[in-house]
Scaffold this active site. Structure first.
Site, PDB file in Angstrom:
ATOM      1  N   ALA A   1       0.800  -1.231   0.000  1.00  0.00           N
ATOM      2  CA  ALA A   1       0.000   0.000   0.000  1.00  0.00           C
ATOM      3  C   ALA A   1       0.838   1.291   0.000  1.00  0.00           C
ATOM      4  CB  ALA A   1      -0.977  -0.037   1.173  1.00  0.00           C
TER       5      ALA A   1
ATOM      6  N   ASP B   1      -4.252  -2.393   3.918  1.00  0.00           N
ATOM      7  CA  ASP B   1      -4.355  -1.626   2.668  1.00  0.00           C
ATOM      8  C   ASP B   1      -5.387  -0.507   2.762  1.00  0.00           C
ATOM      9  OD1 ASP B   1      -3.262  -4.417   1.896  1.00  0.00           O
ATOM     10  OD2 ASP B   1      -2.691  -3.051   0.287  1.00  0.00           O
TER      11      ASP B   1
END
Ligand code: MRU
Length: 340
Positions: free
Chosen positions: A50, A227
């Site tokens: 991420a 994420d």
């Protein structure tokens, strides 16, 4: 703490990425001079994790602006939508976009400075999370981790991986169980590689061995990344995380999520609203090599799942530790000023 490898760098007017699809057997770099090369690298997981895709996305905005793409807005949408689940990507693009008030006067230098600031802040945030996360651990126990959260996935030493490094240095972690992380094997390919480089003792396991390890090996904690985290603390992470959280609860093992504030999406009330990326079936059936069935298999490949907040012992971000995550405990920590 020393960086072993940099997943993303800006060098001589290019965004340079280590090609993670080739790791661990080959260390090769992609020199992206056009924003579309970065978009392609994000889509095919050459750069992944991420925070790392947020940083790469910011540099892609710099490239698109320098290329003079018109309308720039369209290129920004393309970058933002390269992958849907990790909010760090759209967060970074929005932060860059906020600097462009007049499409006829693009502040090129300022855009590069902002992308570099996003990169630097991530690096500093990693260091802080490593300290805060390691402080939560009991002495000298093995821990379990999932997917890949280290130098390769971020702008610094990692999210959960930073905690592994600090915890090992502080003698709070004796050993790491690294889950392979089907189907793309970020754990087996990338986390084991990073553990080796950092000389942290580990054992790689198949994902379906986690329950046995948690039952028999006195695991002190499961430590992993995220994420996208919704306002109530529900956290999306690599598919399989939810299963580990259920196992952790059953076995009484603390379950820690380590993620910077750029991974929080307070616009979403709960994890049900987090968009989940579906990836190609080839990632699953590819393991069969040449031994494919005569008729294509029906396959479902969601890349992420959502862990409900009540299965998470604490979320560690650079602003502090959110114990028993829920809307109020999240807000109390996220309202604090940034430490850097
Ligand atoms: O599909 P990927 O490899 O980008 O997924 C990455 C993860 O799920 C990580 O655990 C997550 O980004 C947290 S890490 C830094």
């Amino acid at each position: 703490m020393k960086l072993r490898i940099q997943a993303v760098t800006w060098q001589e007017d290019a965004c340079v990425l280590i090609d993670q699809t080739k790791l661990p057997s080959q260390i090769t770099y992609l020199t992206c001079r056009h924003y579309r090369e970065v978009v392609d690298a994000i889509r095919r997981l050459a750069v992944r994790g991420a925070p790392a895709i947020g940083i790469a996305g910011a540099y892609a905005v710099v490239l698109a602006a320098r290329e003079g793409v018109t309308p720039l807005e369209k290129a920004l949408t393309e970058i933002r939508e390269a992958r849907p689940t990790a909010v760090n990507l759209s967060w970074a693009v929005s932060r860059m976009q906020a600097l462009i008030s007049d499409p006829k006067k693009i502040p090129l230098e300022r855009l590069l400075q902002e992308a570099q600031a996003i990169h630097e802040e991530d690096l500093l945030g990693n260091e802080r999370m490593a300290e805060l996360g390691a402080a939560l651990l009991a002495k000298g126990k093995p821990v379990m981790t999932y997917c890949n959260t280290g130098d390769l996935a971020t702008g610094g030493i990692g999210t959960a991986f930073g905690v592994l490094r600090q915890g090992y240095e502080d003698k709070k972690i004796s050993h790491v169980y690294a889950c392979e992380t089907r189907p793309v094997l970020q754990g087996l390919r990338l986390t084991t590689w990073e553990l080796q480089q950092n000389e942290i003792p580990f054992t790689a396991i198949c994902d379906n061995m986690a329950a046995l390890i948690l039952r028999d090996r006195d695991v002190g904690a499961i430590i992993l990344g995220a994420d996208r985290i919704a306002a109530n603390g529900d956290a999306a992470n690599k598919v399989g995380t939810y299963a580990l959280a259920v196992l952790a609860k059953y076995h009484g093992v603390p379950f820690y999520v380590v993620a910077p504030t750029s991974t929080f999406d307070l616009h979403l009330g709960s994890g049900d609203q987090i968009p989940i990326e579906t990836r190609p079936s080839s990632e699953i059936v590819g393991v069969l090599g040449n031994n494919q069935p005569p008729v294509a298999l029906e396959v479902w490949n969601p890349s992420f799942d959502v862990t409900p907040h009540d299965l998470i012992t604490a979320i560690v971000c650079e602003k502090g530790v959110i114990h028993r995550p829920e809307a109020s405990t999240l807000k109390a920590i996220l309202d604090k000023p940034s430490p850097h």
